[in-house]
Design a protein around this motif. Structure first.
Motif, short mmCIF file in Angstrom:
data_model
loop_
_atom_site.label_atom_id
_atom_site.label_comp_id
_atom_site.label_asym_id
_atom_site.label_seq_id
_atom_site.Cartn_x
_atom_site.Cartn_y
_atom_site.Cartn_z
N LEU A 38 0.84 -1.20 0.00
CA LEU A 38 0.00 0.00 0.00
C LEU A 38 0.86 1.25 0.00
O LEU A 38 1.72 1.42 0.88
CB LEU A 38 -0.88 0.04 1.25
CG LEU A 38 -2.09 -0.86 1.31
CD1 LEU A 38 -2.78 -0.72 2.66
CD2 LEU A 38 -3.05 -0.56 0.20
N ASN A 39 0.65 2.11 -0.98
CA ASN A 39 1.29 3.43 -0.96
C ASN A 39 0.68 4.25 0.16
O ASN A 39 -0.42 3.95 0.63
CB ASN A 39 1.10 4.14 -2.30
CG ASN A 39 1.84 3.45 -3.42
OD1 ASN A 39 2.92 2.91 -3.22
ND2 ASN A 39 1.25 3.45 -4.60
N THR A 40 1.35 5.31 0.56
CA THR A 40 0.82 6.17 1.61
C THR A 40 -0.50 6.81 1.17
O THR A 40 -0.71 7.05 -0.02
CB THR A 40 1.84 7.24 2.04
OG1 THR A 40 1.33 7.90 3.19
CG2 THR A 40 2.12 8.23 0.93
N THR A 42 -3.43 5.51 0.97
CA THR A 42 -4.29 4.65 0.16
C THR A 42 -4.85 3.55 1.03
O THR A 42 -4.37 3.27 2.13
CB THR A 42 -3.54 4.01 -1.03
OG1 THR A 42 -2.49 3.17 -0.53
CG2 THR A 42 -2.98 5.07 -1.97
N GLN A 43 -5.90 2.91 0.52
CA GLN A 43 -6.45 1.74 1.19
C GLN A 43 -6.90 0.75 0.13
O GLN A 43 -7.10 1.10 -1.02
CB GLN A 43 -7.59 2.10 2.13
CG GLN A 43 -8.88 2.48 1.48
CD GLN A 43 -9.92 2.90 2.51
OE1 GLN A 43 -9.62 3.48 3.54
NE2 GLN A 43 -11.18 2.60 2.24
N GLN A 44 -7.04 -0.49 0.56
CA GLN A 44 -7.56 -1.53 -0.32
C GLN A 44 -8.57 -2.31 0.49
O GLN A 44 -8.64 -2.21 1.72
CB GLN A 44 -6.42 -2.41 -0.84
CG GLN A 44 -5.67 -3.20 0.21
CD GLN A 44 -6.35 -4.52 0.56
OE1 GLN A 44 -7.01 -5.13 -0.28
NE2 GLN A 44 -6.19 -4.96 1.80
N THR A 70 -0.35 0.70 10.11
CA THR A 70 -1.51 0.76 9.22
C THR A 70 -2.73 0.31 10.03
O THR A 70 -2.60 -0.11 11.19
CB THR A 70 -1.32 -0.14 7.99
OG1 THR A 70 -1.21 -1.51 8.40
CG2 THR A 70 -0.09 0.27 7.20
N TYR A 85 -11.06 -3.87 5.24
CA TYR A 85 -10.34 -2.71 4.71
C TYR A 85 -8.96 -2.64 5.35
O TYR A 85 -8.80 -2.97 6.52
CB TYR A 85 -11.10 -1.42 5.02
CG TYR A 85 -12.45 -1.36 4.38
CD1 TYR A 85 -12.61 -0.87 3.09
CD2 TYR A 85 -13.58 -1.81 5.06
CE1 TYR A 85 -13.86 -0.83 2.49
CE2 TYR A 85 -14.83 -1.76 4.47
CZ TYR A 85 -14.96 -1.27 3.19
OH TYR A 85 -16.20 -1.23 2.59
N ARG A 87 -5.82 0.24 5.50
CA ARG A 87 -5.46 1.62 5.16
C ARG A 87 -4.06 1.96 5.64
O ARG A 87 -3.65 1.59 6.73
CB ARG A 87 -6.45 2.60 5.78
CG ARG A 87 -6.08 4.05 5.46
CD ARG A 87 -7.25 4.94 5.28
NE ARG A 87 -6.81 6.27 4.84
CZ ARG A 87 -6.81 6.67 3.59
NH1 ARG A 87 -7.21 5.88 2.62
NH2 ARG A 87 -6.40 7.89 3.27
N ASP A 89 -1.72 5.29 6.28
CA ASP A 89 -1.53 6.73 6.41
C ASP A 89 -0.18 7.04 7.05
O ASP A 89 -0.02 8.04 7.74
CB ASP A 89 -2.65 7.36 7.25
CG ASP A 89 -3.97 7.42 6.50
OD1 ASP A 89 -3.95 7.80 5.32
OD2 ASP A 89 -5.00 7.06 7.09
N THR A 93 5.39 3.71 1.78
CA THR A 93 4.79 2.49 1.26
C THR A 93 5.00 1.36 2.26
O THR A 93 6.11 1.21 2.80
CB THR A 93 5.40 2.12 -0.11
OG1 THR A 93 5.12 3.18 -1.02
CG2 THR A 93 4.83 0.82 -0.64
#
Length: 106
Positions: A38-40, A42-44, A70, A85, A87, A89, A93
């Motif tokens: 995960l890039n900063t 972002t969430q998946q 995270t 989820y 996330r 922040d 990465t």
């Protein structure tokens, strides 16, 4: 009853009174999980089927590897479908290793 509510077990208490106790296990679902990098900022998310959960039910999530600042949480938006989820922040990465995710019905 959606299959998750605790059901009392009635027993004969002291002095002949009727008592009850709750012996329901905490319902959990576990599965192997390899979170994507995960890039900063972002969430998946990933969704899986779990019978008898209803939209709005409360769940908790645990991952057996350090989350490296995270966050993970779960939501039941539609019956029988749990979305997890993840996330990031942190400002960098993050690529967590594979592990096991555990979701508990609370």
């Amino acid at each position: 009853n959606n299959g998750f509510k605790a059901k009392p077990n009635f027993v004969l208490g002291t002095g002949g009174t009727l008592a009850y106790e709750y012996n329901s296990p905490i319902l959990t679902k576990t599965q192997a999980y390899d979170p994507p990098s995960l890039n900063t900022a972002t969430q998946q998310s990933t969704t899986f089927w779990w019978s008898n959960v209803k939209a709005g039910d409360a769940l908790s999530v645990a991952f057996d590897k350090p989350l490296q600042s995270t966050r993970m949480w779960a939501d039941v938006a539609t019956d029988n479908n749990v979305t997890i989820y993840h996330r990031n922040d942190t400002g960098q990465t993050i690529d967590l290793p594979s592990g096991t995710i555990t979701v508990k019905y609370i």
